[in-house]
Every structure is written in C-alpha cells, then in structure tokens.
Design a protein around this motif. Sequence first.
Motif, PDB file in Angstrom:
ATOM      1  N   LYS A  64      11.165  -3.384   1.750  1.00 26.23           N
ATOM      2  CA  LYS A  64      10.412  -3.092   2.895  1.00 26.23           C
ATOM      3  C   LYS A  64      10.774  -4.135   4.045  1.00 26.23           C
ATOM      4  O   LYS A  64      11.205  -5.177   3.919  1.00 26.23           O
ATOM      5  CB  LYS A  64       8.741  -3.374   2.832  1.00 26.23           C
ATOM      6  CG  LYS A  64       8.485  -2.422   1.615  1.00 26.23           C
ATOM      7  CD  LYS A  64       6.891  -2.605   1.549  1.00 26.23           C
ATOM      8  CE  LYS A  64       6.462  -1.949   0.345  1.00 26.23           C
ATOM      9  NZ  LYS A  64       6.668  -2.893  -1.074  1.00 26.23           N
ATOM     10  N   PRO A  65      10.926  -3.604   5.435  1.00 29.59           N
ATOM     11  CA  PRO A  65      11.179  -4.530   6.465  1.00 29.59           C
ATOM     12  C   PRO A  65      10.327  -5.662   7.100  1.00 29.59           C
ATOM     13  O   PRO A  65      10.634  -6.196   7.755  1.00 29.59           O
ATOM     14  CB  PRO A  65      11.663  -3.251   7.541  1.00 29.59           C
ATOM     15  CG  PRO A  65      10.539  -2.305   7.505  1.00 29.59           C
ATOM     16  CD  PRO A  65      10.389  -2.064   5.693  1.00 29.59           C
ATOM     17  N   LEU A  66       8.987  -5.411   6.405  1.00 27.34           N
ATOM     18  CA  LEU A  66       7.984  -6.330   6.911  1.00 27.34           C
ATOM     19  C   LEU A  66       7.357  -6.792   5.572  1.00 27.34           C
ATOM     20  O   LEU A  66       7.080  -6.198   4.646  1.00 27.34           O
ATOM     21  CB  LEU A  66       6.901  -5.700   7.713  1.00 27.34           C
ATOM     22  CG  LEU A  66       7.455  -5.414   9.098  1.00 27.34           C
ATOM     23  CD1 LEU A  66       6.629  -4.185  10.006  1.00 27.34           C
ATOM     24  CD2 LEU A  66       7.069  -6.860   9.879  1.00 27.34           C
ATOM     25  N   VAL A  67       6.977  -8.201   5.612  1.00 26.45           N
ATOM     26  CA  VAL A  67       6.370  -8.971   4.350  1.00 26.45           C
ATOM     27  C   VAL A  67       5.118  -8.284   4.361  1.00 26.45           C
ATOM     28  O   VAL A  67       4.750  -8.025   3.072  1.00 26.45           O
ATOM     29  CB  VAL A  67       6.394 -10.499   4.776  1.00 26.45           C
ATOM     30  CG1 VAL A  67       5.605 -11.178   3.422  1.00 26.45           C
ATOM     31  CG2 VAL A  67       7.532 -10.966   4.899  1.00 26.45           C
ATOM     32  N   LYS A  68       4.184  -8.095   5.331  1.00 30.75           N
ATOM     33  CA  LYS A  68       3.026  -7.638   5.336  1.00 30.75           C
ATOM     34  C   LYS A  68       3.038  -6.168   6.007  1.00 30.75           C
ATOM     35  O   LYS A  68       3.696  -6.318   7.000  1.00 30.75           O
ATOM     36  CB  LYS A  68       1.793  -8.576   5.820  1.00 30.75           C
ATOM     37  CG  LYS A  68       0.393  -8.263   5.816  1.00 30.75           C
ATOM     38  CD  LYS A  68      -0.406  -9.122   6.423  1.00 30.75           C
ATOM     39  CE  LYS A  68      -0.441  -8.580   8.063  1.00 30.75           C
ATOM     40  NZ  LYS A  68      -1.702  -9.495   8.680  1.00 30.75           N
ATOM     41  N   LYS A  85      -1.875   5.366   3.025  1.00 26.19           N
ATOM     42  CA  LYS A  85      -2.219   5.178   4.168  1.00 26.19           C
ATOM     43  C   LYS A  85      -3.247   4.286   4.422  1.00 26.19           C
ATOM     44  O   LYS A  85      -4.349   4.378   3.712  1.00 26.19           O
ATOM     45  CB  LYS A  85      -2.511   6.349   5.131  1.00 26.19           C
ATOM     46  CG  LYS A  85      -2.181   6.426   6.538  1.00 26.19           C
ATOM     47  CD  LYS A  85      -2.161   7.828   6.951  1.00 26.19           C
ATOM     48  CE  LYS A  85      -2.133   8.038   8.540  1.00 26.19           C
ATOM     49  NZ  LYS A  85      -2.420   9.265   8.924  1.00 26.19           N
ATOM     50  N   TYR A  86      -2.981   3.037   5.294  1.00 29.14           N
ATOM     51  CA  TYR A  86      -4.156   2.117   5.530  1.00 29.14           C
ATOM     52  C   TYR A  86      -4.420   1.030   4.636  1.00 29.14           C
ATOM     53  O   TYR A  86      -5.281   0.134   4.803  1.00 29.14           O
ATOM     54  CB  TYR A  86      -5.413   2.650   6.006  1.00 29.14           C
ATOM     55  CG  TYR A  86      -5.511   3.596   7.207  1.00 29.14           C
ATOM     56  CD1 TYR A  86      -4.739   3.028   8.371  1.00 29.14           C
ATOM     57  CD2 TYR A  86      -5.602   5.078   7.213  1.00 29.14           C
ATOM     58  CE1 TYR A  86      -4.585   3.771   9.758  1.00 29.14           C
ATOM     59  CE2 TYR A  86      -5.388   5.889   8.611  1.00 29.14           C
ATOM     60  CZ  TYR A  86      -4.797   5.161   9.389  1.00 29.14           C
ATOM     61  OH  TYR A  86      -4.581   5.966  10.654  1.00 29.14           O
ATOM     62  N   SER A  87      -3.707   1.131   3.396  1.00 24.30           N
ATOM     63  CA  SER A  87      -3.916   0.184   2.422  1.00 24.30           C
ATOM     64  C   SER A  87      -2.599  -0.993   2.662  1.00 24.30           C
ATOM     65  O   SER A  87      -1.729  -0.382   2.844  1.00 24.30           O
ATOM     66  CB  SER A  87      -3.861   0.528   0.975  1.00 24.30           C
ATOM     67  OG  SER A  87      -2.859   1.275   0.531  1.00 24.30           O
ATOM     68  N   TYR A  88      -3.028  -2.002   2.463  1.00 23.91           N
ATOM     69  CA  TYR A  88      -2.053  -3.268   2.949  1.00 23.91           C
ATOM     70  C   TYR A  88      -1.233  -3.856   1.535  1.00 23.91           C
ATOM     71  O   TYR A  88      -1.461  -3.515   0.302  1.00 23.91           O
ATOM     72  CB  TYR A  88      -2.617  -4.631   3.205  1.00 23.91           C
ATOM     73  CG  TYR A  88      -3.039  -4.469   4.794  1.00 23.91           C
ATOM     74  CD1 TYR A  88      -2.374  -5.094   5.787  1.00 23.91           C
ATOM     75  CD2 TYR A  88      -4.169  -3.740   5.208  1.00 23.91           C
ATOM     76  CE1 TYR A  88      -2.681  -5.116   7.225  1.00 23.91           C
ATOM     77  CE2 TYR A  88      -4.548  -3.678   6.574  1.00 23.91           C
ATOM     78  CZ  TYR A  88      -3.843  -4.280   7.360  1.00 23.91           C
ATOM     79  OH  TYR A  88      -4.025  -4.140   8.809  1.00 23.91           O
ATOM     80  N   TRP A  89       0.060  -4.095   1.894  1.00 14.24           N
ATOM     81  CA  TRP A  89       1.124  -4.706   0.951  1.00 14.24           C
ATOM     82  C   TRP A  89       1.240  -6.292   1.547  1.00 14.24           C
ATOM     83  O   TRP A  89       1.147  -6.226   2.875  1.00 14.24           O
ATOM     84  CB  TRP A  89       2.458  -3.860   0.695  1.00 14.24           C
ATOM     85  CG  TRP A  89       3.347  -3.983   1.848  1.00 14.24           C
ATOM     86  CD1 TRP A  89       4.072  -5.152   2.235  1.00 14.24           C
ATOM     87  CD2 TRP A  89       3.469  -2.758   2.788  1.00 14.24           C
ATOM     88  NE1 TRP A  89       5.186  -4.586   3.293  1.00 14.24           N
ATOM     89  CE2 TRP A  89       4.585  -3.285   3.839  1.00 14.24           C
ATOM     90  CE3 TRP A  89       2.896  -1.680   3.058  1.00 14.24           C
ATOM     91  CZ2 TRP A  89       5.035  -2.746   4.595  1.00 14.24           C
ATOM     92  CZ3 TRP A  89       3.591  -1.028   4.017  1.00 14.24           C
ATOM     93  CH2 TRP A  89       4.534  -1.392   4.994  1.00 14.24           C
ATOM     94  N   TYR A  90       1.514  -7.158   0.708  1.00 10.54           N
ATOM     95  CA  TYR A  90       1.703  -8.478   1.082  1.00 10.54           C
ATOM     96  C   TYR A  90       2.966  -9.198   0.522  1.00 10.54           C
ATOM     97  O   TYR A  90       2.983 -10.326   0.626  1.00 10.54           O
ATOM     98  CB  TYR A  90       0.553  -9.140   0.579  1.00 10.54           C
ATOM     99  CG  TYR A  90      -0.798  -8.886   1.066  1.00 10.54           C
ATOM    100  CD1 TYR A  90      -1.040  -9.464   2.634  1.00 10.54           C
ATOM    101  CD2 TYR A  90      -1.463  -8.002   0.730  1.00 10.54           C
ATOM    102  CE1 TYR A  90      -2.372  -8.906   3.157  1.00 10.54           C
ATOM    103  CE2 TYR A  90      -3.062  -7.504   1.396  1.00 10.54           C
ATOM    104  CZ  TYR A  90      -3.222  -8.084   2.462  1.00 10.54           C
ATOM    105  OH  TYR A  90      -4.384  -7.568   3.218  1.00 10.54           O
ATOM    106  N   SER A  91       3.794  -8.184   0.122  1.00 20.68           N
ATOM    107  CA  SER A  91       5.190  -8.655  -0.403  1.00 20.68           C
ATOM    108  C   SER A  91       6.094  -7.460  -0.422  1.00 20.68           C
ATOM    109  O   SER A  91       5.642  -6.272  -0.587  1.00 20.68           O
ATOM    110  CB  SER A  91       5.265  -9.399  -1.605  1.00 20.68           C
ATOM    111  OG  SER A  91       5.181  -8.435  -2.667  1.00 20.68           O
TER     112      SER A  91
END
Length: 397
Positions: free
Chosen positions: A239-243, A390-396
């Motif tokens: 993924k291009p973003l950490v979060k 959709k709308y749930s977050y990832w953190y790594s």
Amino acid sequence: MRKIKYILVILITLLSLNILNVNASTDAKTLKELRAELQALKNKRDSNEYKKKRTQNEIKSAENNIASSKEAITKGQEQIEEAKKEVERLDKEIFLSKDKMRTLMNSYQKNEGDNIYLEYLFESESYGEFIYRYTIIKQLADYTEEQINKMQNNIKENEELQVELKEKEVELNKNITSLEQSIDSLGDQLDEIAEETMDIKDEISSTQELIDYYKNLGCGENENLDDCVKVKGDTKLLKPLVKGTITSYFGYRYHPISGKYKLHTGTDIGGNTQGTPVYSSANGMVGKIIRKASCGGNQVYIYHTIGGKQITTGYMHLLDIKVSIGDQVSSKTVIGTVGGGSKTPWDSCSTGPHLHYMIADGWYGKTYTSYSTFVSKLQDAKKVLNLPSKYSYWYSR
Ligand SMILES: [Zn+2]
C-alpha cells in the motif's frame, strides 16, 4: 537432399523474421518511436485547440441568438399591449358612435315606432322636404355604418395582430429553450475537450522529459529501451500509505463534483492530513511526472516489474513531489506527500485531502504514451492489494 536443406533455411529465416516482427509490434520501444508518439500527441493537442475554439464560437453565437430572441419577445409583448389598448379605444368609439346616431335619430323622430326612418320620412309635408329628409337619413346611416365598419375592421385586424404576436412569442420562447439546451451540451463538450487538452499538454511535457532522460542516459535512437533502462524487479506491491481508509473504489460512479457517470480511474485513500508521506508501492523507476495539472494536480508514475510483469503505479493529487524522472525507488522511498485539499488550490478535481492511487499494465510513458491507453489498461487496486472494506482503517502497509 539439397532441396530439403534449402527449404529448411527458408523456413528458419521466415520464422526468425516473424519473431522479430512480433517483438517490434509489442512494447520494444525506441527513442525514435517515442519521438513519433510525442509528435502524434502534439497533433492531437492542436486539433483539440481548434475544436475548443470552434465550440466556444458556437456558444457565443447561441448566446447572441438568445439575447436577440428575448429582445424580440419584449418588443412583441409591448406591441400586444398597444394593440389591446387600441381595441379598447375602438370599442369605446363604436359605442359612442352608436350612441351619437341614436341621439341624432331621436332628434328627428316625432313618434316612437317600429321604423323611425320611415316615420320620419313620411311625415314630410312636401316633396322637397321628403327629398331633404331622405338625404339626411341616407347620409347619416351611410356615414355611421361606414364608421362602424371601419372600426370593426380595425378591431379585427388588431385582434389578429395580437394572435400573431402571441404565436411569435411562443415560437421565440421555443427557440430560447433549444438554444439554452445547445449551450448546455456545448458546455459539456467544452468541459471534456478542456480536460483532454489539459491532459495532452501534461502528456506532451512529461513525454518530453522522459525522452530527455533516455537521451541523457545514452540510449540510442533505435536501441530497444528495455535494454537501455534497467528497472529492478520486485515480488509484490505494498500500500502507498502507512495508514488509510478507502473513500472511493475504482470503477464507474457518479462524480462528486460534476455529477456525471464516469469511470473513477483510481482508488481514493483518505484518512491522512496534507503532507503525509506517500511511498512507492515497490522497487521501480520513476517514469513519468506531471506537475500541477488543473485536474489531478501533482502526479507521479512509477515503472515496476512485478514477478516479471511490467506494471505502472500512479499517484495523483500530491501536495509535493520528492522524486525525479529516472530515479530508482524502493517501497521505502517517499515519492511525494498527500495533497488534494486547501494546500493544492490549482487542483480543481479533488474535494479534500486524499491520494488517488492507480495500477495499470505496461509502462505508461514508454510502452504507450497516451492517457486513454493508460486508462484502458487500468486494474482495480482492490484485486491486487489487500485492501479493507470502505471506511475501515489500516495501520500498516
Ligand atoms: Zn479519485
């Protein structure tokens, strides 16, 4: 025996020629071929400019047409008002004339009777008086009748004029409606041409940059660019973003700004403030950079070879760009930061801070140069990366 040998040589020659042909028609691009594609983009830009000018002129003439139609309607309405007043005036006049005649007749009338004319006539005391009375009656009657006829004709003409003017008004209003519709559709066309023209302008400058890069790298005009440019391979994309959180998936949708049903060319990742680092998804080479486009803003495109397959990842609406064309990057390289909000006012195609992330087959800028080809080769990132709903977050990553 000699004959068979001869046939074999021909067969092998044909086979190798054929293989060469196949290679030439796939993605083995040379600088020379890229230059030809750049020229084609420039020609398309010129024809778009011409189309845009023509559409703008069409809109202008439609607008002028509307203005003169509205003017004609106002004038027609004034004429109708005038005609109505005239009818009223004539009505009153006819009424007065009839009244005047009645009074006149009454003054000549001695007795009430069925036929006042005859009574008046036969009460003459001499032939001379009879003739005199007859003349008076005849003149009076003729004159009044003529006047009334004239006025009635006037009223009829006036009423016809009113009908005619009303019809003209309906016609003019119809004309205005259709002109307004054509202005709408011309405006749409202009929007599309404007976006496309913007893309082509960016396309031309970024293709020129890439050509300059290959040239400086020492690639020959007819050298296969795959041999000249080395892109370090990788096994997968990150993924291009950490979060982050997905705010809009790839695919057809109603555009939040224009309201049009269109292909959303990327996956929108929100949940980050402007300035948050954006990473390359894998090992690769920066292949294309577009700066401050009015629709898409700062953009970076990276060439990857994932499991032997050439793909491009694209990153739009960046606040700033931290790499240059030809840079070798890894999944740890920050290529830019999140924009698309208040800090990127030049980008009219973003409603808030987010990254518009794209994955496409081939190397956009080298395998092919046109944006429409890139769009046709896009993939759904959801199917390549492990993205949450959709709308749930990832953190790594
Ligand atoms: Zn988007």
